[in-house]
Scaffold this motif. Structure first.
Motif, PDB file in Angstrom:
ATOM      1  N   VAL A 248       0.869  -1.181   0.000  1.00 14.60           N
ATOM      2  CA  VAL A 248       0.000   0.000   0.000  1.00 14.60           C
ATOM      3  C   VAL A 248       0.902   1.225   0.000  1.00 14.60           C
ATOM      4  O   VAL A 248       1.736   1.391   0.898  1.00 14.60           O
ATOM      5  N   VAL A 249       0.746   2.070  -1.009  1.00 15.46           N
ATOM      6  CA  VAL A 249       1.617   3.233  -1.141  1.00 15.46           C
ATOM      7  C   VAL A 249       0.805   4.402  -1.686  1.00 15.46           C
ATOM      8  O   VAL A 249      -0.127   4.213  -2.477  1.00 15.46           O
ATOM      9  N   ASP A 250       1.127   5.605  -1.243  1.00 17.59           N
ATOM     10  CA  ASP A 250       0.422   6.793  -1.730  1.00 17.59           C
ATOM     11  C   ASP A 250       0.747   7.038  -3.198  1.00 17.59           C
ATOM     12  O   ASP A 250       1.918   7.057  -3.598  1.00 17.59           O
ATOM     13  N   ARG A 251      -0.317   7.219  -3.986  1.00 17.61           N
ATOM     14  CA  ARG A 251      -0.169   7.543  -5.403  1.00 17.61           C
ATOM     15  C   ARG A 251      -1.123   8.685  -5.742  1.00 17.61           C
ATOM     16  O   ARG A 251      -2.082   8.954  -5.010  1.00 17.61           O
ATOM     17  N   ALA A 252      -0.856   9.331  -6.858  1.00 20.98           N
ATOM     18  CA  ALA A 252      -1.686  10.453  -7.285  1.00 20.98           C
ATOM     19  C   ALA A 252      -2.974   9.946  -7.919  1.00 20.98           C
ATOM     20  O   ALA A 252      -2.949   9.077  -8.795  1.00 20.98           O
ATOM     21  N   VAL A 253      -4.108  10.467  -7.451  1.00 20.59           N
ATOM     22  CA  VAL A 253      -5.414  10.173  -8.039  1.00 20.59           C
ATOM     23  C   VAL A 253      -6.134  11.500  -8.258  1.00 20.59           C
ATOM     24  O   VAL A 253      -5.771  12.528  -7.676  1.00 20.59           O
ATOM     25  N   VAL A 254      -7.148  11.467  -9.101  1.00 20.83           N
ATOM     26  CA  VAL A 254      -7.914  12.678  -9.400  1.00 20.83           C
ATOM     27  C   VAL A 254      -9.259  12.597  -8.699  1.00 20.83           C
ATOM     28  O   VAL A 254     -10.021  11.646  -8.899  1.00 20.83           O
ATOM     29  N   ARG A 255      -9.555  13.604  -7.869  1.00 18.48           N
ATOM     30  CA  ARG A 255     -10.840  13.701  -7.183  1.00 18.48           C
ATOM     31  C   ARG A 255     -11.390  15.108  -7.364  1.00 18.48           C
ATOM     32  O   ARG A 255     -10.706  16.084  -7.041  1.00 18.48           O
ATOM     33  N   ASP A 256     -12.597  15.180  -7.878  1.00 16.40           N
ATOM     34  CA  ASP A 256     -13.217  16.481  -8.134  1.00 16.40           C
ATOM     35  C   ASP A 256     -12.306  17.361  -8.990  1.00 16.40           C
ATOM     36  O   ASP A 256     -12.214  18.579  -8.784  1.00 16.40           O
ATOM     37  N   GLY A 257     -11.600  16.747  -9.932  1.00 16.28           N
ATOM     38  CA  GLY A 257     -10.738  17.497 -10.826  1.00 16.28           C
ATOM     39  C   GLY A 257      -9.425  17.931 -10.228  1.00 16.28           C
ATOM     40  O   GLY A 257      -8.673  18.686 -10.860  1.00 16.28           O
TER      41      GLY A 257
END
Length: 326
Positions: A248-257
């Motif tokens: 489990v590792v932090d990655r970039a995701v898109v939320r509300d643009g």
């Protein structure tokens, strides 16, 4: 341009390496007995006893026809649940959540909770597929046996109905270096002591009756390398479905643009194409993905509120999530 031979590995013309007996000195001090080949490489022709059960399994599992799928699971909700549990003095491992989700998903997809039963006693008998009533995981463990790292397989039964606490208690049973001495691993220890021909025969005999398979080999295989710098992997665990969890590792995701970090886990699914097709396997993986991302076992305190991932959530029902018919 050739490769230079290290000085200690060079031979005089007409000479060759020979095994050195006990007490004889080599270039670096006392040398172990063995067959030394050119370059000073020691070659062993014997499979370590503690790994013989792995050899027998790989020989047996070679009949599978594995196909691999994977997906990225947003672990925001599970990580929040783990944090809340820690605040209340309880620890849950990531693999326990995966086992919980696997039990529910395979209960909803009984066609994937099955095994190919090859024709026996010969190829003239028609192969058949046997479905299991309950879900039992074969959990891969990395544990020392007689001082050497060895893969053991622990069974976690009743996953179709077990709650998270019950699953974690079962997993905790196998923590620690003494796990290999537990009674359930007696068969593995026996396989290491038997001569190889008898070991192969004993392994095959234990799996011959598909009705006993769940109590010997489980109905779904689960493996995790999340404790290492491993994002994803695939393996075929001898069952119709094998689940493989990375870290489990932090990655970039898109939320509300907006691009934001989120804890993500790569989940691999390997399926035996002899038992199920790709569409069914994709349904199972989608079900697992959905169950983990929307995890709620009814123990939240306080209520976690709406899905923390927000507007990037597709509100439409996922395909393949039909209610169980049994």
């Amino acid at each position: 341009m050739g490769l230079a031979v290290p000085p200690q590995a060079r031979d005089s013309p007409g000479t060759r390496h020979r095994p050195q007996g006990p007490g004889r000195q080599g270039p670096g001090g006392p040398q172990p007995q063995g067959d030394l080949r050119a370059g000073g490489v020691r070659v062993s022709t014997t499979v370590v006893r503690r790994r013989r059960h792995t050899l027998y399994f790989l020989e047996w599992a070679a009949a599978q026809r594995p196909v691999h799928l994977d997906t990225d699971v947003d672990m925001t909700r599970i990580q929040a649940h783990r944090a809340a549990a820690r605040d209340n003095g309880r620890r849950y491992s990531v693999v326990s959540y995966l086992l919980y989700a696997a039990g529910r998903a395979l209960d909803r997809h009984p066609e994937a909770n099955a095994v190919m039963a090859p024709g026996w006693p010969g190829p003239l008998r028609r192969p058949r597929i046997v479905r299991f009533d309950g879900v039992t995981a074969k959990l891969a463990l990395d544990r020392p046996v007689e001082g050497e790292r060895t893969v053991l397989s622990a069974l976690v039964p009743g996953l179709e109905s077990a709650n998270l606490r019950e699953i974690q208690e079962r997993v905790d049973r196998y923590h620690g270096e003494q796990a290999a001495e537990l009674p359930e691993f007696k068969g593995v220890r026996m396989l290491g002591r038997l001569p190889v021909p008898l070991g192969r025969a004993a392994f095959a005999a234990a799996l011959r009756d598909p009705r006993r398979r769940a109590g010997v080999f489980g109905t779904v295989s689960v493996s995790s390398l999340g404790h290492r710098e491993v994002d994803g992997f695939h393996s075929a665990g001898g069952t119709a479905v094998t689940l493989c969890a990375g870290r489990v590792v932090d990655r970039a995701v898109v939320r509300d643009g907006v691009v934001v970090p989120a804890p993500m886990m790569r989940l691999g699914l390997t399926f035996d194409h002899r038992v199920i097709d790709g569409a069914t396997a994709a349904d199972v993986l989608s079900d697992l993905h959905h169950t983990m991302e929307t995890f709620d076992d009814g123990t939240w305190a306080p209520d976690p509120g709406p899905d923390p991932r927000g507007a990037d959530r597709d509100p439409r029902p996922l395909g393949g999530l039909e209610p169980s018919t049994h």
